[in-house]
Scaffold this motif. Structure first.
Motif, short mmCIF file in Angstrom:
data_model
loop_
_atom_site.label_atom_id
_atom_site.label_comp_id
_atom_site.label_asym_id
_atom_site.label_seq_id
_atom_site.Cartn_x
_atom_site.Cartn_y
_atom_site.Cartn_z
N LYS A 47 0.84 -1.21 0.00
CA LYS A 47 0.00 0.00 0.00
C LYS A 47 0.87 1.25 0.00
O LYS A 47 0.55 2.24 -0.67
CB LYS A 47 -0.93 0.01 1.22
N MET A 48 1.97 1.21 0.74
CA MET A 48 2.89 2.35 0.77
C MET A 48 3.52 2.57 -0.61
O MET A 48 3.70 3.71 -1.04
CB MET A 48 3.99 2.14 1.80
N LEU A 49 3.87 1.49 -1.29
CA LEU A 49 4.43 1.60 -2.65
C LEU A 49 3.44 2.27 -3.59
O LEU A 49 3.82 3.14 -4.38
CB LEU A 49 4.77 0.22 -3.20
N LEU A 50 2.20 1.86 -3.52
CA LEU A 50 1.18 2.45 -4.38
C LEU A 50 0.98 3.93 -4.06
O LEU A 50 0.81 4.76 -4.96
CB LEU A 50 -0.13 1.68 -4.26
N LYS A 51 1.02 4.27 -2.77
CA LYS A 51 0.89 5.66 -2.35
C LYS A 51 2.08 6.49 -2.87
O LYS A 51 1.92 7.60 -3.35
CB LYS A 51 0.82 5.75 -0.83
N ALA A 52 3.29 5.92 -2.77
CA ALA A 52 4.48 6.61 -3.25
C ALA A 52 4.42 6.82 -4.76
O ALA A 52 4.80 7.88 -5.27
CB ALA A 52 5.74 5.82 -2.89
N GLU A 53 3.90 5.83 -5.47
CA GLU A 53 3.75 5.97 -6.93
C GLU A 53 2.75 7.07 -7.27
O GLU A 53 2.99 7.90 -8.14
CB GLU A 53 3.32 4.66 -7.55
N LYS A 54 1.65 7.09 -6.53
CA LYS A 54 0.61 8.09 -6.77
C LYS A 54 1.14 9.51 -6.52
O LYS A 54 0.78 10.45 -7.23
CB LYS A 54 -0.58 7.81 -5.86
N ARG A 55 2.03 9.65 -5.55
CA ARG A 55 2.60 10.96 -5.22
C ARG A 55 3.79 11.32 -6.10
O ARG A 55 4.39 12.38 -5.94
CB ARG A 55 3.01 11.01 -3.76
N GLY A 56 4.16 10.42 -7.00
CA GLY A 56 5.25 10.71 -7.93
C GLY A 56 6.63 10.52 -7.34
O GLY A 56 7.60 11.10 -7.83
N LEU A 57 6.74 9.71 -6.29
CA LEU A 57 8.03 9.50 -5.64
C LEU A 57 8.73 8.23 -6.12
O LEU A 57 9.94 8.09 -5.98
CB LEU A 57 7.84 9.43 -4.12
N VAL A 58 7.94 7.30 -6.67
CA VAL A 58 8.46 6.01 -7.13
C VAL A 58 7.93 5.74 -8.53
O VAL A 58 6.76 6.00 -8.82
CB VAL A 58 8.03 4.86 -6.18
N ASP A 59 8.79 5.21 -9.37
CA ASP A 59 8.40 4.77 -10.72
C ASP A 59 8.36 3.26 -10.70
O ASP A 59 9.33 2.61 -10.29
CB ASP A 59 9.43 5.28 -11.74
N ARG A 60 7.23 2.68 -11.13
CA ARG A 60 7.07 1.22 -11.13
C ARG A 60 6.93 0.73 -12.56
O ARG A 60 6.13 1.25 -13.31
CB ARG A 60 5.84 0.83 -10.32
N LYS A 61 7.73 -0.29 -12.90
CA LYS A 61 7.68 -0.86 -14.25
C LYS A 61 7.59 -2.37 -14.17
O LYS A 61 8.27 -3.00 -13.37
CB LYS A 61 8.94 -0.48 -15.03
N SER A 62 6.75 -2.96 -15.02
CA SER A 62 6.62 -4.42 -15.10
C SER A 62 7.55 -4.98 -16.16
O SER A 62 7.56 -4.50 -17.29
CB SER A 62 5.19 -4.82 -15.45
N VAL A 63 8.31 -6.01 -15.75
CA VAL A 63 9.20 -6.71 -16.67
C VAL A 63 9.09 -8.20 -16.36
O VAL A 63 9.45 -8.63 -15.26
CB VAL A 63 10.67 -6.25 -16.50
N LYS A 64 8.57 -8.96 -17.30
CA LYS A 64 8.43 -10.41 -17.15
C LYS A 64 7.79 -10.82 -15.82
O LYS A 64 8.38 -11.53 -15.01
CB LYS A 64 9.80 -11.09 -17.28
N ASN A 65 6.59 -10.36 -15.57
CA ASN A 65 5.81 -10.69 -14.39
C ASN A 65 6.43 -10.22 -13.07
O ASN A 65 6.08 -10.72 -12.01
CB ASN A 65 5.54 -12.20 -14.30
N LYS A 66 7.36 -9.31 -13.13
CA LYS A 66 7.92 -8.70 -11.93
C LYS A 66 7.74 -7.19 -12.04
O LYS A 66 7.87 -6.63 -13.11
CB LYS A 66 9.43 -8.99 -11.80
#
Length: 87
Positions: A47-66
């Protein structure tokens, strides 16, 4: 991102700051395998990761199911500020 907004996050979101420090400025971390294991908090940590992404602090990318997590420039500024003031 304004400095005041970063300070507000530092004061109100200590768990989020800990998460960002764990990610650090280095390589991108896979969510389940390394990052949440290091934190020891799967549900809340995610949940914290999703919050950080929403606030523009973390960039999340999917690569081969990770999903890899990496700090954005604003995230790096927040971690630097946290270290400077000792949070």
């Amino acid at each position: 991102m304004k400095e005041a907004r970063l300070l507000k996050i530092l004061v109100e979101e200590k768990a989020l700051v800990k998460l960002l420090k764990t990610i650090g400025a280095g390589k991108a971390y896979p969510t389940r395998e390394e990052l949440l294991t290091k934190l020891g908090a799967y549900g809340y940590g995610h949940k914290m990761l999703l919050k950080a992404e929403k606030r523009g602090l973390v960039d999340r990318k999917s690569v081969k199911n990770k999903v890899f997590n990496k700090l954005t420039e604003d995230g790096k500024k927040l971690v630097k500020l946290a270290r400077e003031i000792g949070v």
